[in-house]
Design an enzyme around this catalytic site. Structure first.
Site, PDB file in Angstrom:
ATOM      1  CD  GLU A 138      -2.612   0.903   2.494  1.00 49.87           C
ATOM      2  OE1 GLU A 138      -4.132   1.587   2.385  1.00 49.87           O
ATOM      3  OE2 GLU A 138      -2.868   0.549   3.463  1.00 49.87           O
TER       4      GLU A 138
ATOM      5  CE  LYS B  66      -7.849   1.579   3.616  1.00 54.75           C
ATOM      6  NZ  LYS B  66      -6.571   2.333   4.154  1.00 54.75           N
TER       7      LYS B  66
ATOM      8  CB  CYS C  67      -4.571  -0.914   4.768  1.00 51.44           C
ATOM      9  SG  CYS C  67      -3.857  -1.320   5.591  1.00 51.44           S
TER      10      CYS C  67
END
Length: 301
Positions: free
Chosen positions: A60, A133, A174
């Site tokens: 990331e 995300k 994440c």
């Protein structure tokens, strides 16, 4: 391009052309110089390929430090490939090495909004999917960490599952790993592996990084791969590291420390079927019980 409405199948569809292959996780030390980050990433990709990797995952926020002072400055518009050196490098690397790349995540400008985005490239160098995300990392633990990702990034609104030469891949970034519903959706849609580029901090990393990976793998009986920047990356956000490959019975197949390194390990899809036959969780689920159970109401005389 990306697949978000694939029908679930009762039996795992293992790719006919490949059941075993090697994955490479590039735990990159991120600097404040974009060109340097691109060069380092290109080199680590080459290292994993030389060790046999057919699927390579980056971390990331690997083309810029994980800090709000860099996000907008380093962001790229992927629709304008000529002005997107990160996009171009990943495409060229995938094509030149004949591999699939889950390109970690980088800041993306789109229609005046900033996203935390992962691009997936096939061996022909073409973009196969793009994952933004979905779950913003907003945290406030006094004395430990305060960070509000939603102050800088807009949230994506689509899960991403993509068919590749090395199987069906689900992608999260994440904080997406904290939500079992997303992983369960990927399993239902036939994913063999979920790749989570991530940059957990020192507090959440020590407590949850390994736990979350193993939980998502165990619950869904598939492979989970994570890739983090190294701890010595530039910026005030201290990163846990420990990029890892977890197998379908929640076993850690390979992992790293916190330094810049690569992890190369074998994935064997036959382990998924073996685990699901031995412990058929789908058949054992009690969907007749789970919905709308009010225990307190049932206990009333």
């Amino acid at each position: 391009m990306e697949h978000t409405m694939l029908a679930a199948s009762e039996h795992l569809q293992v790719p006919s052309n490949i059941t075993k292959f090697k994955i490479g996780l590039c735990q990159l030390s991120v600097t404040s110089e974009k060109n340097q980050n691109l060069a380092r990433a290109r080199n680590l990709i080459k290292v994993t390929v030389e060790r046999g990797a057919k699927l390579v995952v980056l971390p990331e926020m690997w083309n810029c430090p994980y800090s709000n002072e860099y996000f907008a400055k380093f962001a790229e518009d992927f629709d304008n490939e000529d002005a997107s050196p990160t996009f171009s490098m990943l495409s060229e690397a995938a094509c030149s090495h004949g591999i699939t790349i889950v390109g970690g995540s980088v800041p993306e400008w789109s229609n005046g909004r900033l996203y935390n985005t992962s691009c997936i490239f096939g061996p022909d160098g073409k973009l196969k999917a793009k994952h933004r995300k979905m779950h913003m990392f907003d945290i406030d633990i006094p004395g430990h960490i305060t960070f509000k990702e939603s102050d800088f990034f807009a949230a994506g609104d689509k899960p991403t599952i993509v068919d590749t030469d090395v199987g069906r891949i689900g992608v999260g970034i994440c904080h997406d790993i904290r939500f079992p519903e997303l992983a369960a959706l990927y399993r239902a849609k036939g994913a063999h592996i979920i790749c989570y580029p991530g940059a957990f901090n020192m507090s959440t990393g020590e407590l949850l990084w390994e736990v979350m990976q193993r939980a998502r793998a165990a619950d869904n009986q598939l492979f989970v791969a994570t890739c983090s920047p190294s701890r010595d990356s530039t910026g005030s956000y201290a990163i846990w590291g420990h990029s890892t490959l977890v197998g379908p019975s929640s076993e850690i197949i390979a992992t790293s420390g916190h330094e810049e390194t690569v992890v190369v390990a074998e994935i064997d899809y036959s382990k998924i079927e073996l685990q699901r036959k031995g412990l058929p969780l789908d058949k054992q689920k009690r969907e007749d019980i789970y919905p709308c159970v009010d225990v307190h109401e049932e206990q009333k005389p």
